[in-house]
Design a protein around this motif. Structure first.
Motif, mmCIF file in Angstrom:
data_model
loop_
_atom_site.group_PDB
_atom_site.id
_atom_site.type_symbol
_atom_site.label_atom_id
_atom_site.label_comp_id
_atom_site.label_asym_id
_atom_site.label_seq_id
_atom_site.Cartn_x
_atom_site.Cartn_y
_atom_site.Cartn_z
ATOM 1 N N GLY A 226 1.068 -1.528 0.136
ATOM 2 C CA GLY A 226 -0.344 -0.212 0.366
ATOM 3 C C GLY A 226 0.958 0.840 0.032
ATOM 4 N N LEU A 227 1.521 0.935 0.727
ATOM 5 C CA LEU A 227 2.850 2.357 0.803
ATOM 6 C C LEU A 227 3.615 2.566 -0.670
ATOM 7 C CD1 LEU A 227 4.189 2.053 4.130
ATOM 8 C CD2 LEU A 227 2.843 3.546 3.406
ATOM 9 N N ILE A 228 4.106 1.771 -1.395
ATOM 10 C CA ILE A 228 4.445 1.821 -2.174
ATOM 11 C C ILE A 228 3.754 2.171 -3.232
ATOM 12 C CG2 ILE A 228 5.862 0.398 -4.422
ATOM 13 C CD1 ILE A 228 6.692 -1.764 -2.453
ATOM 14 N N ALA A 229 2.341 1.951 -3.517
ATOM 15 C CA ALA A 229 1.577 2.204 -4.286
ATOM 16 C C ALA A 229 1.277 3.599 -4.201
ATOM 17 C CB ALA A 229 -0.049 1.515 -4.050
ATOM 18 N N TYR A 230 0.948 3.795 -3.079
ATOM 19 C CA TYR A 230 0.471 5.457 -2.204
ATOM 20 C C TYR A 230 1.914 6.496 -3.255
ATOM 21 C CZ TYR A 230 -0.098 9.143 0.053
ATOM 22 O OH TYR A 230 -0.505 10.630 0.318
ATOM 23 N N GLY A 231 3.317 5.518 -2.999
ATOM 24 C CA GLY A 231 4.014 6.663 -3.266
ATOM 25 C C GLY A 231 4.618 6.619 -4.975
ATOM 26 N N VAL A 232 3.788 5.246 -5.450
ATOM 27 C CA VAL A 232 3.984 5.508 -7.016
ATOM 28 C C VAL A 232 3.029 6.548 -7.424
ATOM 29 C CG1 VAL A 232 3.610 4.280 -9.075
ATOM 30 C CG2 VAL A 232 4.811 3.350 -7.727
ATOM 31 N N ALA A 233 1.921 6.629 -7.147
ATOM 32 C CA ALA A 233 0.532 7.456 -7.039
ATOM 33 C C ALA A 233 0.872 9.041 -7.018
ATOM 34 C CB ALA A 233 -0.803 7.356 -6.734
ATOM 35 N N THR A 234 1.833 9.120 -6.281
ATOM 36 C CA THR A 234 1.777 10.746 -6.191
ATOM 37 C C THR A 234 3.173 11.055 -6.490
ATOM 38 O OG1 THR A 234 2.709 10.174 -3.222
ATOM 39 C CG2 THR A 234 0.064 10.250 -3.988
ATOM 40 N N ASN A 235 4.044 10.311 -6.336
ATOM 41 C CA ASN A 235 5.555 10.892 -6.679
ATOM 42 C C ASN A 235 5.856 10.525 -8.254
ATOM 43 O OD1 ASN A 235 4.959 12.662 -3.975
ATOM 44 N ND2 ASN A 235 4.991 10.269 -3.157
ATOM 45 N N LEU A 236 5.364 9.291 -8.527
ATOM 46 C CA LEU A 236 5.894 9.245 -9.795
ATOM 47 C C LEU A 236 5.615 9.357 -10.899
ATOM 48 C CD1 LEU A 236 7.563 6.085 -8.556
ATOM 49 C CD2 LEU A 236 8.961 7.240 -8.868
ATOM 50 N N ALA A 237 5.816 9.783 -12.298
ATOM 51 C CA ALA A 237 5.493 10.471 -13.243
ATOM 52 C C ALA A 237 6.484 9.737 -14.540
ATOM 53 C CB ALA A 237 4.998 11.686 -13.414
ATOM 54 N N HIS A 238 5.649 9.056 -14.751
ATOM 55 C CA HIS A 238 6.515 8.574 -16.314
ATOM 56 C C HIS A 238 5.330 8.568 -17.703
ATOM 57 C CE1 HIS A 238 8.858 5.980 -19.498
ATOM 58 N NE2 HIS A 238 10.237 5.960 -17.887
ATOM 59 N N ALA B 154 -5.674 7.348 -3.876
ATOM 60 C CA ALA B 154 -4.558 7.984 -3.402
ATOM 61 C C ALA B 154 -4.571 7.200 -1.740
ATOM 62 C CB ALA B 154 -3.499 9.313 -3.670
ATOM 63 N N LYS B 155 -5.537 7.892 -1.312
ATOM 64 C CA LYS B 155 -5.341 8.190 0.203
ATOM 65 C C LYS B 155 -6.345 6.630 0.616
ATOM 66 C CE LYS B 155 -5.726 9.564 4.227
ATOM 67 N NZ LYS B 155 -6.545 10.549 4.603
ATOM 68 N N ALA B 156 -7.105 5.995 -0.311
ATOM 69 C CA ALA B 156 -6.989 4.484 -0.245
ATOM 70 C C ALA B 156 -6.121 3.259 -0.033
ATOM 71 C CB ALA B 156 -8.091 3.699 -1.195
ATOM 72 N N GLN B 157 -5.047 3.475 -1.201
ATOM 73 C CA GLN B 157 -3.784 2.911 -0.981
ATOM 74 C C GLN B 157 -3.519 2.807 0.428
ATOM 75 O OE1 GLN B 157 -2.824 0.834 -3.278
ATOM 76 N NE2 GLN B 157 -3.182 2.016 -5.115
ATOM 77 N N LEU B 158 -3.214 3.965 1.288
ATOM 78 C CA LEU B 158 -2.626 4.047 2.275
ATOM 79 C C LEU B 158 -3.286 3.908 3.265
ATOM 80 C CD1 LEU B 158 -0.347 6.074 3.433
ATOM 81 C CD2 LEU B 158 -1.423 8.064 3.497
ATOM 82 N N MET B 159 -4.753 3.694 3.454
ATOM 83 C CA MET B 159 -5.396 3.296 4.469
ATOM 84 C C MET B 159 -5.460 1.709 4.182
ATOM 85 S SD MET B 159 -6.529 5.853 5.539
ATOM 86 C CE MET B 159 -7.516 5.158 6.975
#
Length: 495
Positions: free
Chosen positions: A188-200, A310-315
């Protein structure tokens, strides 16, 4: 062959020291106890954490499709209708058909080769899902990932049983399988980080997720071939002293690991005919239906509670964190009290409470608490059941096949868990929660019945044969060759 295996009987094994002489190891007393403590500490620092790391990536690669769904997987692969749910099911089809073949391979090749090679292969499948452009490509990758992931899950308890005594297994298995709950939080943390901080520019977030979690798996698989210990007899000189190696071999042999046959057909038949495996499989079926649905749909369930993608990933992180604490606490208690079945029943009851909260309340906080209780109840049952089966089956082949049967039946019914949330009554999944609640009740009833069955059999043997006696490794080997296994008059079952 007794259940009270804390008392070790050393056999007359002579090992060569580095200078070419023989090493004398005391059979009892403070010096031997010190050697045992050092040996277990070294194994606890190398074998258990490494297996846990491998299973962490196993669980990450298996469960990341739920997070990828929130990151745009369905749109990116043009899924329609029930295709997402069907793709989930194909993983379990592959996982199921390869259970018993993998246990045969475990006896034919070394554990390090089996686990390492299959890990590389499932890592390739996981990474390749980033290239899927259609339903058929996603299904193929999920199916073969299931085929190869079956290499470590059932093998790990067998490997641990080579190095630890029966009453030491649940805690170590918990440390191993606890990484699957950590994987849920970490994923969940990885998914949250990818969704909010990584763009390609060319890769969508769901593709990045598969790549980021798949490539390390391949690297770890290659390392595993060279690093994972196979048996006490193969422990390296840089890792243990000659005295520690001898004690490791002696402990393994007092733990019913005296047979060296690559594949004993009689043990295979004994496992298939063993009535105990019916109880175990029923419990594991009751576990895998809610467990499969939970790991795949928790992000979706949390999102329906009103959180953004994104919040759902974190929760999704706190329920797994709660589960991790419970896994360690419950399995420590299980080893301390040498009790498996009652701990399984209590955990299943906690999961029942969670589903009751999910069904009966429309309050978001109550639903979230219910999701936490479900995780806290389900996840400890995995190491408890695998330890229970390993405890009560004598002989390498019989133990391996019994664990494979457990996983085969469990994963067959896990496909049900991937289908029960198709038609939610937003924001409630009445049918899905109801099915899961029913099967958690099944676990409570069957585990209590199984405890009663085993206690009655132990009492019968005490009455007919008297108190159990310690058997030497030679006597154990003779019993195995005679086809007696855990029916031996001196064997007592873990309950």
């Amino acid at each position: 062959m007794t259940a009270s295996d804390g008392h070790e009987k050393a056999s007359s094994i002579a090992l060569e020291s580095g200078e070419g002489g023989e090493v004398a190891v005391p059979q009892h007393g403070p010096e031997r106890e010190a050697i045992v403590r050092r040996l277990k500490l070294k194994l606890d620092l190398r074998l258990v954490p490494y297996l846990a790391l491998l299973y962490l990536f196993n669980a990450l690669d298996r469960g990341n499709i739920g997070n990828a769904r929130l990151a745009g997987l369905e749109a990116g692969t043009h899924l329609v209708g029930n295709q997402f749910y069907n793709a989930l099911s194909f993983f379990y089809f592959g996982y199921t058909i390869s259970q018993i073949p993998n246990m045969f391979l475990l006896k034919k090749v070394t554990p390090s080769v089996l686990v390492g090679v299959t890990m590389v292969l499932w890592g390739v499948c996981s990474t390749s899902m980033a290239a899927a452009k259609s339903y058929s490509g996603l299904v193929a990758a999920r199916f073969f990932m299931g085929v190869f992931e079956a290499g470590i899950g059932p093998a790990a308890p067998v490997i641990l049983s080579f190095f630890y005594l029966r009453h030491e297994l649940a805690w170590r298995t918990a440390l191993f399988y606890g990484s699957s709950t950590f994987a849920g939080a970490f994923g969940g943390l990885i998914a949250y980080g990818v969704a909010t901080n990584l763009a390609h520019e060319k890769l969508a977030p769901w593709q990045l997720l598969f790549i980021i979690e798949g490539i390390p798996t391949i690297a770890l698989g290659i390392l595993t071939v060279f690093f994972l210990p196979n048996a006490p007899e193969t422990l390296e000189r840089w890792f243990v002293t000659p005295e520690e190696k001898q004690v490791a071999i002696e402990r393994s042999r007092t733990g019913y690991n005296t047979d060296t046959t690559a594949l004993d057909k009689r043990q295979l038949l004994a496992a298939l005919k063993d009535r105990k495996n019916i109880f175990s499989c029923l419990i594991y079926i009751g576990l895998n239906i809610p467990l499969a649905s939970y790991t795949s749909f928790l992000p979706t369930i949390v999102k329906i509670m009103g959180y953004t993608d994104a919040k759902a990933q974190l929760m999704t992180v706190p329920p797994y964190a709660c589960a991790l604490v419970c896994v360690f606490a419950v399995c420590w208690s299980s080893d301390r009290h040498r009790s498996r079945g009652l701990h399984v029943a209590c955990c299943a009851a906690v999961a029942c409470l969670g589903y009751i909260l999910l069904i009966s309340s429309s309050n978001t906080k109550a639903n979230y608490a219910g999701a936490c209780f479900v995780a806290m109840g389900l996840y400890p049952i995995i190491p408890l059941m695998l330890s229970w089966v390993a405890n009560n089956n004598v002989g390498h082949t019989k133990r391996a096949i019994s664990i494979a049967m457990l996983n085969t039946f469990g994963q067959c019914f896990a496909t049900v868990g991937t289908q029960i949330y198709k038609k939610p009554t937003a924001p409630r999944f009445f049918m899905g929660y109801g099915v899961c609640l029913a099967f958690t009740v099944v676990m409570v009833v069957v585990s209590i019945a199984f405890v009663y069955y085993l206690k009655r059999e132990n009492a019968r043997r005490d009455s007919v044969f008297g108190a159990p006696k310690e058997l030497t490794p030679e006597e154990q080997l003779q019993a195995l060759r005679g086809g007696v296994y855990d029916d031996h008059p001196s064997f007592r079952y873990f309950t």
